[in-house]
Design a protein around this motif. Structure first.
Motif, mmCIF file in Angstrom:
data_model
loop_
_atom_site.group_PDB
_atom_site.id
_atom_site.type_symbol
_atom_site.label_atom_id
_atom_site.label_comp_id
_atom_site.label_asym_id
_atom_site.label_seq_id
_atom_site.Cartn_x
_atom_site.Cartn_y
_atom_site.Cartn_z
ATOM 1 N N MET A 70 0.077 -18.717 -74.014
ATOM 2 C CA MET A 70 1.399 -18.616 -73.447
ATOM 3 C C MET A 70 2.385 -18.200 -74.543
ATOM 4 O O MET A 70 2.286 -18.640 -75.677
ATOM 5 C CB MET A 70 1.815 -19.961 -72.861
ATOM 6 C CG MET A 70 3.209 -19.939 -72.273
ATOM 7 S SD MET A 70 3.545 -21.391 -71.286
ATOM 8 C CE MET A 70 4.640 -22.240 -72.382
ATOM 9 N N LYS A 71 3.344 -17.350 -74.181
ATOM 10 C CA LYS A 71 4.376 -16.917 -75.113
ATOM 11 C C LYS A 71 5.720 -17.508 -74.719
ATOM 12 O O LYS A 71 6.049 -17.607 -73.542
ATOM 13 C CB LYS A 71 4.515 -15.396 -75.097
ATOM 14 C CG LYS A 71 3.419 -14.655 -75.788
ATOM 15 C CD LYS A 71 3.758 -13.186 -75.802
ATOM 16 C CE LYS A 71 2.725 -12.392 -76.534
ATOM 17 N NZ LYS A 71 3.067 -10.963 -76.596
ATOM 18 N N LYS A 72 6.462 -17.899 -75.754
ATOM 19 C CA LYS A 72 7.854 -18.323 -75.586
ATOM 20 C C LYS A 72 8.704 -17.404 -76.445
ATOM 21 O O LYS A 72 8.376 -17.158 -77.613
ATOM 22 C CB LYS A 72 8.057 -19.760 -76.065
ATOM 23 C CG LYS A 72 7.349 -20.786 -75.244
ATOM 24 C CD LYS A 72 7.653 -22.170 -75.771
ATOM 25 C CE LYS A 72 6.852 -23.180 -74.974
ATOM 26 N NZ LYS A 72 7.337 -24.522 -75.154
ATOM 27 N N PHE A 73 9.782 -16.904 -75.876
ATOM 28 C CA PHE A 73 10.693 -16.059 -76.629
ATOM 29 C C PHE A 73 11.394 -16.903 -77.687
ATOM 30 O O PHE A 73 11.857 -18.011 -77.400
ATOM 31 C CB PHE A 73 11.715 -15.414 -75.695
ATOM 32 C CG PHE A 73 12.596 -14.396 -76.354
ATOM 33 C CD1 PHE A 73 12.051 -13.273 -76.946
ATOM 34 C CD2 PHE A 73 13.961 -14.569 -76.386
ATOM 35 C CE1 PHE A 73 12.854 -12.324 -77.556
ATOM 36 C CE2 PHE A 73 14.785 -13.633 -76.995
ATOM 37 C CZ PHE A 73 14.226 -12.511 -77.576
ATOM 38 N N HIS A 74 11.455 -16.412 -78.905
ATOM 39 C CA HIS A 74 12.073 -17.139 -80.026
ATOM 40 C C HIS A 74 13.350 -16.429 -80.450
ATOM 41 O O HIS A 74 13.356 -15.214 -80.656
ATOM 42 C CB HIS A 74 11.097 -17.201 -81.197
ATOM 43 C CG HIS A 74 11.685 -17.793 -82.439
ATOM 44 N ND1 HIS A 74 12.180 -19.074 -82.506
ATOM 45 C CD2 HIS A 74 11.859 -17.263 -83.679
ATOM 46 C CE1 HIS A 74 12.626 -19.317 -83.730
ATOM 47 N NE2 HIS A 74 12.447 -18.231 -84.460
ATOM 48 N N ILE A 75 14.415 -17.208 -80.585
ATOM 49 C CA ILE A 75 15.700 -16.717 -81.075
ATOM 50 C C ILE A 75 16.128 -17.636 -82.214
ATOM 51 O O ILE A 75 16.132 -18.858 -82.049
ATOM 52 C CB ILE A 75 16.782 -16.754 -79.979
ATOM 53 C CG1 ILE A 75 16.355 -15.961 -78.753
ATOM 54 C CG2 ILE A 75 18.115 -16.230 -80.520
ATOM 55 C CD1 ILE A 75 17.238 -16.180 -77.540
ATOM 56 N N ALA A 76 16.469 -17.065 -83.350
ATOM 57 C CA ALA A 76 16.947 -17.842 -84.501
ATOM 58 C C ALA A 76 18.358 -17.368 -84.836
ATOM 59 O O ALA A 76 18.584 -16.174 -85.054
ATOM 60 C CB ALA A 76 16.029 -17.664 -85.693
ATOM 61 N N ILE A 77 19.291 -18.312 -84.855
ATOM 62 C CA ILE A 77 20.706 -18.011 -85.052
ATOM 63 C C ILE A 77 21.235 -18.771 -86.264
ATOM 64 O O ILE A 77 20.859 -19.911 -86.511
ATOM 65 C CB ILE A 77 21.505 -18.413 -83.788
ATOM 66 C CG1 ILE A 77 20.995 -17.614 -82.592
ATOM 67 C CG2 ILE A 77 23.002 -18.212 -83.981
ATOM 68 C CD1 ILE A 77 21.523 -18.092 -81.260
ATOM 69 N N SER A 78 22.125 -18.124 -87.001
ATOM 70 C CA SER A 78 22.767 -18.754 -88.154
ATOM 71 C C SER A 78 24.053 -19.448 -87.707
ATOM 72 O O SER A 78 24.727 -18.992 -86.776
ATOM 73 C CB SER A 78 23.101 -17.681 -89.195
ATOM 74 O OG SER A 78 23.695 -18.257 -90.324
ATOM 75 N N THR A 79 24.380 -20.560 -88.351
ATOM 76 C CA THR A 79 25.618 -21.275 -88.051
ATOM 77 C C THR A 79 26.179 -21.893 -89.321
ATOM 78 O O THR A 79 25.439 -22.145 -90.268
ATOM 79 C CB THR A 79 25.389 -22.380 -86.991
ATOM 80 O OG1 THR A 79 26.653 -22.987 -86.692
ATOM 81 C CG2 THR A 79 24.438 -23.441 -87.473
ATOM 82 N N ASN A 80 27.468 -22.113 -89.330
ATOM 83 C CA ASN A 80 28.067 -22.905 -90.409
ATOM 84 C C ASN A 80 28.661 -24.186 -89.830
ATOM 85 O O ASN A 80 29.336 -24.931 -90.528
ATOM 86 C CB ASN A 80 29.108 -22.097 -91.196
ATOM 87 C CG ASN A 80 30.286 -21.680 -90.353
ATOM 88 O OD1 ASN A 80 30.350 -21.951 -89.159
ATOM 89 N ND2 ASN A 80 31.229 -20.975 -90.957
ATOM 90 N N ARG A 81 28.415 -24.422 -88.548
ATOM 91 C CA ARG A 81 28.899 -25.614 -87.851
ATOM 92 C C ARG A 81 27.721 -26.256 -87.127
ATOM 93 O O ARG A 81 27.659 -26.279 -85.909
ATOM 94 C CB ARG A 81 30.006 -25.222 -86.876
ATOM 95 C CG ARG A 81 31.215 -24.626 -87.592
ATOM 96 C CD ARG A 81 32.214 -23.978 -86.694
ATOM 97 N NE ARG A 81 32.568 -24.829 -85.563
ATOM 98 C CZ ARG A 81 33.290 -24.414 -84.536
ATOM 99 N NH1 ARG A 81 33.718 -23.171 -84.487
ATOM 100 N NH2 ARG A 81 33.578 -25.230 -83.553
#
Length: 106
Positions: A1-12
């Motif tokens: 099974m595949k799950k879509f991966h999203i990686a986001i940067s934050t400073n909060r």
């Protein structure tokens, strides 16, 4: 099974954890105070991280959590976006390597 991966940067990070937990309707399955959070739903794998190499609110990378992945891999698409492919165990290993006290178990 595949799950879509999203990686986001934050400073909060704390505000982001509260916001995304509300949007996803679940708490993160892994949290590194002041640094990182990971949510895993049936179809989505999303992480947020304080990352000095990326501006806050920007995409760090995309990818697939893929249960058939034999190893971690990464490449770059025609737009310069990094795409990763990894299993749940690969991601746990990366989290535990980056933050030895995390003890993240999928």
């Amino acid at each position: 099974m595949k799950k879509f991966h999203i990686a986001i940067s934050t400073n909060r990070i704390e505000e982001t954890i509260a916001d995304y937990s509300s949007r996803l309707g679940i708490q993160p399955c892994s949290t590194i105070p002041g640094e990182y959070a990971l949510w895993r739903t049936e179809s989505l794998n999303i992480s947020v991280r304080k990352d000095p190499d990326h501006d806050a609110g920007t995409l760090r990378h995309l990818g697939w959590e893929d249960s058939t992945a034999l190893e971690f891999s990464e490449d770059t698409d025609v737009n310069g976006i990094t795409w990763e492919r990894f299993s749940e165990q690969h991601q746990a290993h990366e989290i535990n390597d980056l933050w030895p006290g995390a003890n993240y178990q999928p």
